[in-house]
Motif scaffolding. Structure first.
Motif, PDB file in Angstrom:
ATOM      1  N   ILE A 164       0.836  -1.198   0.000  1.00  0.00           N
ATOM      2  CA  ILE A 164       0.000   0.000   0.000  1.00  0.00           C
ATOM      3  C   ILE A 164       0.871   1.248   0.000  1.00  0.00           C
ATOM      4  CG2 ILE A 164      -1.624   1.350   1.391  1.00  0.00           C
ATOM      5  CD1 ILE A 164      -2.937  -1.274   2.200  1.00  0.00           C
ATOM      6  N   VAL A 165       2.031   1.149   0.633  1.00  0.00           N
ATOM      7  CA  VAL A 165       2.962   2.289   0.660  1.00  0.00           C
ATOM      8  C   VAL A 165       3.462   2.614  -0.745  1.00  0.00           C
ATOM      9  CG1 VAL A 165       5.045   0.903   1.044  1.00  0.00           C
ATOM     10  CG2 VAL A 165       4.924   3.244   1.930  1.00  0.00           C
ATOM     11  N   PHE A 166       3.536   1.586  -1.612  1.00  0.00           N
ATOM     12  CA  PHE A 166       3.883   1.788  -3.016  1.00  0.00           C
ATOM     13  C   PHE A 166       2.582   1.751  -3.814  1.00  0.00           C
ATOM     14  CE2 PHE A 166       8.071  -0.488  -1.927  1.00  0.00           C
ATOM     15  CZ  PHE A 166       8.698   0.700  -1.636  1.00  0.00           C
ATOM     16  N   ASN A 167       1.854   2.818  -3.750  1.00  0.00           N
ATOM     17  CA  ASN A 167       0.498   2.888  -4.301  1.00  0.00           C
ATOM     18  C   ASN A 167       0.399   2.367  -5.724  1.00  0.00           C
ATOM     19  OD1 ASN A 167      -1.541   4.694  -5.965  1.00  0.00           O
ATOM     20  ND2 ASN A 167      -2.315   4.681  -3.878  1.00  0.00           N
ATOM     21  N   HIS A 168       1.425   2.615  -6.536  1.00  0.00           N
ATOM     22  CA  HIS A 168       1.348   2.312  -7.961  1.00  0.00           C
ATOM     23  C   HIS A 168       1.525   0.833  -8.269  1.00  0.00           C
ATOM     24  CE1 HIS A 168       5.484   3.096  -6.843  1.00  0.00           C
ATOM     25  NE2 HIS A 168       5.919   2.530  -7.942  1.00  0.00           N
ATOM     26  N   PHE A 169       2.047   0.035  -7.336  1.00  0.00           N
ATOM     27  CA  PHE A 169       2.246  -1.382  -7.614  1.00  0.00           C
ATOM     28  C   PHE A 169       0.919  -2.088  -7.884  1.00  0.00           C
ATOM     29  CE2 PHE A 169       6.538  -2.268  -5.298  1.00  0.00           C
ATOM     30  CZ  PHE A 169       7.122  -1.266  -6.030  1.00  0.00           C
ATOM     31  N   THR A 170      -0.125  -1.679  -7.172  1.00  0.00           N
ATOM     32  CA  THR A 170      -1.389  -2.409  -7.207  1.00  0.00           C
ATOM     33  C   THR A 170      -2.078  -2.307  -8.560  1.00  0.00           C
ATOM     34  OG1 THR A 170      -1.575  -1.714  -4.893  1.00  0.00           O
ATOM     35  CG2 THR A 170      -3.447  -2.876  -5.821  1.00  0.00           C
ATOM     36  N   ASP A 171      -1.723  -1.322  -9.369  1.00  0.00           N
ATOM     37  CA  ASP A 171      -2.336  -1.193 -10.696  1.00  0.00           C
ATOM     38  C   ASP A 171      -2.115  -2.448 -11.529  1.00  0.00           C
ATOM     39  OD1 ASP A 171      -1.556   1.507  -9.598  1.00  0.00           O
ATOM     40  OD2 ASP A 171      -2.775   2.160 -11.275  1.00  0.00           O
ATOM     41  N   SER A 172      -0.855  -2.871 -11.634  1.00  0.00           N
ATOM     42  CA  SER A 172      -0.534  -4.051 -12.424  1.00  0.00           C
ATOM     43  C   SER A 172      -1.072  -5.319 -11.785  1.00  0.00           C
ATOM     44  CB  SER A 172       0.982  -4.170 -12.606  1.00  0.00           C
ATOM     45  OG  SER A 172       1.465  -3.185 -13.494  1.00  0.00           O
ATOM     46  N   VAL A 173      -0.980  -5.395 -10.467  1.00  0.00           N
ATOM     47  CA  VAL A 173      -1.492  -6.561  -9.747  1.00  0.00           C
ATOM     48  C   VAL A 173      -2.982  -6.728 -10.017  1.00  0.00           C
ATOM     49  CG1 VAL A 173      -1.841  -7.578  -7.469  1.00  0.00           C
ATOM     50  CG2 VAL A 173       0.264  -6.335  -7.964  1.00  0.00           C
ATOM     51  N   ALA A 174      -3.704  -5.622 -10.052  1.00  0.00           N
ATOM     52  CA  ALA A 174      -5.155  -5.663 -10.214  1.00  0.00           C
ATOM     53  C   ALA A 174      -5.576  -6.294 -11.545  1.00  0.00           C
ATOM     54  CB  ALA A 174      -5.729  -4.254 -10.093  1.00  0.00           C
ATOM     55  N   ALA A 191      15.948 -12.730  -9.807  1.00  0.00           N
ATOM     56  CA  ALA A 191      16.282 -11.438 -10.415  1.00  0.00           C
ATOM     57  C   ALA A 191      15.794 -11.326 -11.850  1.00  0.00           C
ATOM     58  CB  ALA A 191      17.796 -11.216 -10.362  1.00  0.00           C
ATOM     59  N   ALA A 192      15.497 -12.457 -12.491  1.00  0.00           N
ATOM     60  CA  ALA A 192      15.035 -12.424 -13.880  1.00  0.00           C
ATOM     61  C   ALA A 192      13.762 -11.604 -14.026  1.00  0.00           C
ATOM     62  CB  ALA A 192      14.796 -13.846 -14.390  1.00  0.00           C
ATOM     63  N   PHE A 193      12.938 -11.557 -12.986  1.00  0.00           N
ATOM     64  CA  PHE A 193      11.691 -10.796 -13.046  1.00  0.00           C
ATOM     65  C   PHE A 193      11.927  -9.297 -12.876  1.00  0.00           C
ATOM     66  CE2 PHE A 193      10.333 -15.061 -11.940  1.00  0.00           C
ATOM     67  CZ  PHE A 193       9.237 -15.240 -12.753  1.00  0.00           C
ATOM     68  N   SER A 194      13.127  -8.912 -12.486  1.00  0.00           N
ATOM     69  CA  SER A 194      13.472  -7.496 -12.304  1.00  0.00           C
ATOM     70  C   SER A 194      14.599  -7.085 -13.235  1.00  0.00           C
ATOM     71  CB  SER A 194      13.888  -7.238 -10.847  1.00  0.00           C
ATOM     72  OG  SER A 194      12.861  -7.562  -9.957  1.00  0.00           O
ATOM     73  N   VAL A 217       1.448  -0.467 -20.797  1.00  0.00           N
ATOM     74  CA  VAL A 217       1.299   0.957 -20.494  1.00  0.00           C
ATOM     75  C   VAL A 217       1.067   1.181 -19.001  1.00  0.00           C
ATOM     76  CG1 VAL A 217      -0.250   2.933 -20.795  1.00  0.00           C
ATOM     77  CG2 VAL A 217       0.543   1.657 -22.783  1.00  0.00           C
ATOM     78  N   VAL A 218       0.325   0.299 -18.368  1.00  0.00           N
ATOM     79  CA  VAL A 218       0.033   0.455 -16.935  1.00  0.00           C
ATOM     80  C   VAL A 218       1.316   0.539 -16.129  1.00  0.00           C
ATOM     81  CG1 VAL A 218      -0.909  -0.734 -14.914  1.00  0.00           C
ATOM     82  CG2 VAL A 218      -2.255  -0.586 -16.997  1.00  0.00           C
ATOM     83  N   ASN A 219       2.264  -0.365 -16.407  1.00  0.00           N
ATOM     84  CA  ASN A 219       3.558  -0.306 -15.733  1.00  0.00           C
ATOM     85  C   ASN A 219       4.544  -1.197 -16.473  1.00  0.00           C
ATOM     86  OD1 ASN A 219       5.758  -1.051 -13.731  1.00  0.00           O
ATOM     87  ND2 ASN A 219       4.607   0.417 -12.492  1.00  0.00           N
ATOM     88  N   TYR A 220       5.529  -0.583 -17.123  1.00  0.00           N
ATOM     89  CA  TYR A 220       6.454  -1.337 -17.960  1.00  0.00           C
ATOM     90  C   TYR A 220       7.336  -2.275 -17.149  1.00  0.00           C
ATOM     91  CZ  TYR A 220       9.466   2.589 -16.550  1.00  0.00           C
ATOM     92  OH  TYR A 220      10.139   3.525 -15.827  1.00  0.00           O
ATOM     93  N   TYR A 221       7.660  -1.900 -15.907  1.00  0.00           N
ATOM     94  CA  TYR A 221       8.503  -2.758 -15.068  1.00  0.00           C
ATOM     95  C   TYR A 221       7.779  -4.059 -14.735  1.00  0.00           C
ATOM     96  CZ  TYR A 221      10.703  -4.490 -10.784  1.00  0.00           C
ATOM     97  OH  TYR A 221      11.273  -5.292  -9.824  1.00  0.00           O
ATOM     98  N   PHE A 222       6.553  -3.960 -14.268  1.00  0.00           N
ATOM     99  CA  PHE A 222       5.785  -5.154 -13.938  1.00  0.00           C
ATOM    100  C   PHE A 222       5.450  -5.951 -15.198  1.00  0.00           C
ATOM    101  CE2 PHE A 222       5.258  -2.868 -10.008  1.00  0.00           C
ATOM    102  CZ  PHE A 222       5.220  -3.872  -9.047  1.00  0.00           C
ATOM    103  N   PHE A 223       5.259  -5.264 -16.295  1.00  0.00           N
ATOM    104  CA  PHE A 223       4.964  -5.944 -17.555  1.00  0.00           C
ATOM    105  C   PHE A 223       6.117  -6.864 -17.947  1.00  0.00           C
ATOM    106  CE2 PHE A 223       5.334  -5.871 -22.269  1.00  0.00           C
ATOM    107  CZ  PHE A 223       4.203  -6.615 -22.567  1.00  0.00           C
TER     108      PHE A 223
END
Length: 801
Positions: free
Chosen positions: A149-159, A352-355, A195-201
């Motif tokens: 929750i502290v990283f508000n933007h993470f939940t966009d991709s998770v959702a 680390a492959a996911f990052s 587009v939502v988040n390139y890192y999580f993508f």
């Protein structure tokens, strides 16, 4: 007889999950009031970034933003955080003053979306829709989401991830005319997720490749496997092509960022720095999560910002264990996939492959196997009080109790004395987690061992067991509790007074200073990013994705290694002068280390005023934007110096690349100095003040910024020289001097200098985002292909109907 699928269930999921999140944080809202106040990055990044981006959109500033660090692109700075988030764009519909109040309800929307999308994915695999609902709730309210929750933007991709995976599965299963439709849907979903988040993508692509190998190779013909692989590849490529306009600009804004070059290496490829991390991973599956930056048992600095959390409310690992027991003689893709994810989690290079193989430890991909864990739990739980679920519940509770036992281990303190209850850091947080997990474990045992099995009722020919309804209610209550406790842990870090000062000093009021001429300010460490909300350009900025040229400038010119924050030591008067830093804001209400008030701050700063609890100091050595030098030094010569020792020399010497010195040295009325010259010259503070005055006398008569760049009118210059601007030397800038195209040169390792002849000139520097044209072409091509496919698909369907 199985339950009938309810067509309105997704709506129920969405509304109920929204309400559940609101209920989870309601005690915090009641005790502290709105706006919602948390801790850490939420307060000093998420809220200020939303406000800054909202303001930029409402003002039409879609390209360059002057109020973020030394300046940066909206795509580059904010694509990782919010620029592609549909939830952010919802906030644009509201006035800026509403943003802090909207934030928790936007998060509730994200939780609701996550629960609904997970339900849609899981309901295909269960025969009781109530357990698909349970799986959806577990996913949305998992420890991973609560931790982040502290990283508000993470939940966009998770959702949206479950929906992405569902589109992939439907593409793999499609036949005939449906193949074309599913191809288009997956392409659009790929474009959306990128587009939502390139890192999580990036991590999602890695996961889907693994998912394909595990699930769709075995049992299929070679032809089918190849066809499916290239179908997914082409559809995904089309999706990336469609999103090219966004992605190309986002990537251009962060290329060269030092964090991207920090690859895992050496022994870190094979083993984690501490064996405690392995136990911490197991703990994350067994208990309510630690919060970011405040670890407890088995805590090491490695996991400080790792998002290490995977607990499922109520069930923990019980449903997963039960699923494995139920299918112990079967080989299926779910088991294989989860086992592989477990192996990946314990081997650093695979993790680390996911990052993108970053050397920093992150568990930010755990939400993907968590979805699989929710699926397994729903499938196992729908069988009722099975022996396997009972064994799973006992195992999960015993795992939890093991970590309580570890807490009671004797240990030695810093003095070497044997003590008890010293195994954890942040002890209060740990005890809250223990209490919450204990309550949930008690509910689990009651549900599995005590709740009756056969009570049921029949309504409109739909068989529904009251037990299932009760289990659903218990899960809902557990999800609320499992979210409340981490929020309570985070909220309790900062006092009520801290919240009051945060909203009074950052949100409700602003420090007003003279900004009639462009200048920069700086806040102390207690008020990071407050000046973003105030609209004051700053040389102190906490943002990971600033232009790489800022990293280069800090490293090359100042000898400062930037990671996530530009924070120049108070001793560096020279750096502040050339960066046009005019103000320093010291929080007199909060700061316990008031160096400026104590006369220990940067030399040359004098007290100006006190506003909103801030003491304002002004820089007597302030140099307005766009000034010239009498001397220059090459990068190779400057590299021989200790930058800290020669900070004041920045006021008299411009650092330029060696090749620029060769090309322009004879054309400029500037004298070259060497490292030896600077080392031998006793350059005093008085000399520094004198040089700052000289630089200020040559500064531009006007410097006007806009989202497309800036326009400057130089002073009357006696001869050919370089005009220095402390603006990142980012690709995409072009320049005209009096309407004539002029080259922009690199200066001070990452800022810009413009060659001009003697006289008074008008300089126009225009920013066209790098990747704008190429991205636009990519998206246009992608959309044309998509339109062609859509036309063909509709024609094909009509022909065959």
């Amino acid at each position: 007889m199985s339950e009938k699928k309810k067509y309105y269930t997704p709506v129920v999921m969405f509304l109920s999950a929204f309400l559940m999140y609101v209920l989870a944080i309601l005690p915090i809202l009641i005790s502290r009031g709105l706006p919602f106040f948390y801790y850490g990055d939420y307060n000093v990044q998420q809220v200020p970034f939303y406000i800054a981006a909202h303001r930029a959109v409402r003002s039409g500033e879609f390209f360059w933003n002057w109020n973020i660090d030394l300046g940066g692109t909206m795509f580059g700075d904010f694509a990782f955080y919010l620029w592609g988030s549909p939830f952010f764009w919802i906030s644009v519909l509201f006035p800026e003053s509403a943003i802090p109040y909207l934030m928790p309800f936007l998060m509730a929307l994200k939780y609701a979306t996550a629960a609904t999308c997970a339900y849609l994915y899981i309901e295909r695999y269960v025969y009781k829709y109530t357990y698909a609902m349970i799986g959806g709730y577990l996913y949305a309210f998992s420890g991973f989401n609560a931790c982040n929750i502290v990283f508000n933007h993470f939940t966009d991709s998770v959702a949206f991830f479950p929906l992405f995976l569902l589109c992939f599965e439907e593409l793999m299963a499609a036949e005939g005319k449906n193949k074309y439709k599913r191809f288009i849907f997956f392409a659009l979903m790929t474009a959306f997720m990128s587009v939502v988040n390139y890192y999580f993508f990036f991590g999602q692509v890695v996961y889907m490749v693994l998912y394909f190998v595990v699930r769709y190779i075995k049992g299929n013909t070679v032809k089918r496997v190849i066809t499916n692989f290239f179908t997914a590849l082409l559809s995904g490529t089309l999706g990336v092509l469609i999103s090219g306009f966004f992605l190309m600009q986002a990537f251009a804004g962060i290329q060269g960022n030092s964090r991207l070059d920090n690859y895992i290496n050496g022994y870190d490829i094979l083993v984690y720095p501490s064996e405690k991390l392995l136990w911490d991973i197991v703990k994350s599956l067994s208990m309510l999560p630690d919060i970011i930056g405040k670890g407890t048992l088995f805590y090491t600095g490695t996991v400080k910002n790792a998002s290490l959390a995977a607990y499922l409310p109520l069930f923990g690992l019980s449903g997963v264990i039960a699923y494995f027991l139920l299918n112990k003689k079967k080989r299926n893709w779910e088991k294989t996939m989860l086992i592989i994810c477990g192996v990946i989690a314990f081997i650093p290079v695979f993790n680390a492959a996911f990052s993108m193989f970053n050397s920093s430890y992150y568990a930010r991909w755990f939400y993907m196997p968590i979805l699989l864990m929710c699926l397994m739990t729903a499938q196992a739980a729908q069988r009722g009080k099975s022996p396997q679920l009972k064994k799973g519940a006992v195992a999960a509770v015993l795992m939890f109790m093991f970590f309580i036992l570890v807490y009671f281990f004797p240990s030695k303190n810093d003095s070497g004395e044997m003590v008890m209850f010293n195994m954890t850091e942040n002890n209060t947080i740990f005890l809250r987690d223990v209490l919450g997990t204990a309550i949930l474990s008690f509910f689990l045992l009651l549900t599995v061992f005590v709740l009756p099995k056969k009570v049921k009722f029949d309504k409109e020919h739909s068989l529904i067991k009251i037990r299932d309804v009760v289990v659903l209610i218990v899960v809902i209550c557990s999800c609320i509790l499992a979210t409340f406790i981490p929020v309570k842990n985070g909220s309790s870090i900062i006092s009520d007074r801290g919240k009051k000062m945060w909203q009074e000093q950052m949100l409700f009021n602003k420090v007003n200073v003279d900004q009639s001429d462009f200048c920069r300010g700086e806040v102390d460490s207690t008020s990071t990013n407050y000046d973003i909300v105030w609209g004051v350009p700053s040389i102190h900025c906490f943002l990971s994705t600033v232009p790489s040229e800022i990293f280069d400038f800090l490293d090359g010119t100042l000898g400062i290694t930037r990671t996530v924050e530009t924070n120049i030591p108070v001793s560096r008067a020279g750096a502040r002068a050339i960066l046009s830093a005019r103000y320093y804001f010291e929080n007199a209400e909060i700061s316990k280390n008031r160096v400026y008030a104590n006369g220990e701050g940067t030399e040359g700063y004098t007290y100006l005023d006190t506003q909103d609890g801030f003491d304002i100091f002004t820089n007597q050595n302030f140099i307005p934007m766009g000034f010239t030098y009498d001397y220059y030094i090459t990068e190779s010569e400057w590299s021989d110096l200790n930058a800290d020792d020669h900070d004041l020399d920045l006021s008299r010497v411009l650092i330029i690349p060696d090749e620029v010195a060769v090309e322009y040295g004879d054309k400029l009325a500037m004298t070259e100095l060497t490292a030896e010259d600077l080392m031998e010259d006793d350059f005093s503070y008085y000399d520094f003040e004198f040089e700052c005055d000289k630089r200020a006398a040559t500064s531009c008569e006007s410097f006007i910024t806009d989202t497309y760049g800036f326009t400057a009118k130089t002073a009357m210059l006696p001869d050919s020289t370089l005009v220095f601007f402390s603006v990142p030397y980012t690709k995409g800038f072009s320049c005209t001097v009096d309407g004539k195209e002029t080259e922009i040169l690199s200066a001070d390792y990452g800022l810009m200098a413009i060659p001009v002849e003697g006289g008074c000139h008008e300089i126009r520097v225009t920013y066209t985002p790098e990747g704008f044209k190429s991205g636009l072409i990519m998206s246009a091509i992608g959309l044309l292909i998509l339109a062609g496919l859509t036309w063909y698909t509709l024609k094909y369907i009509k022909k065959n109907d």
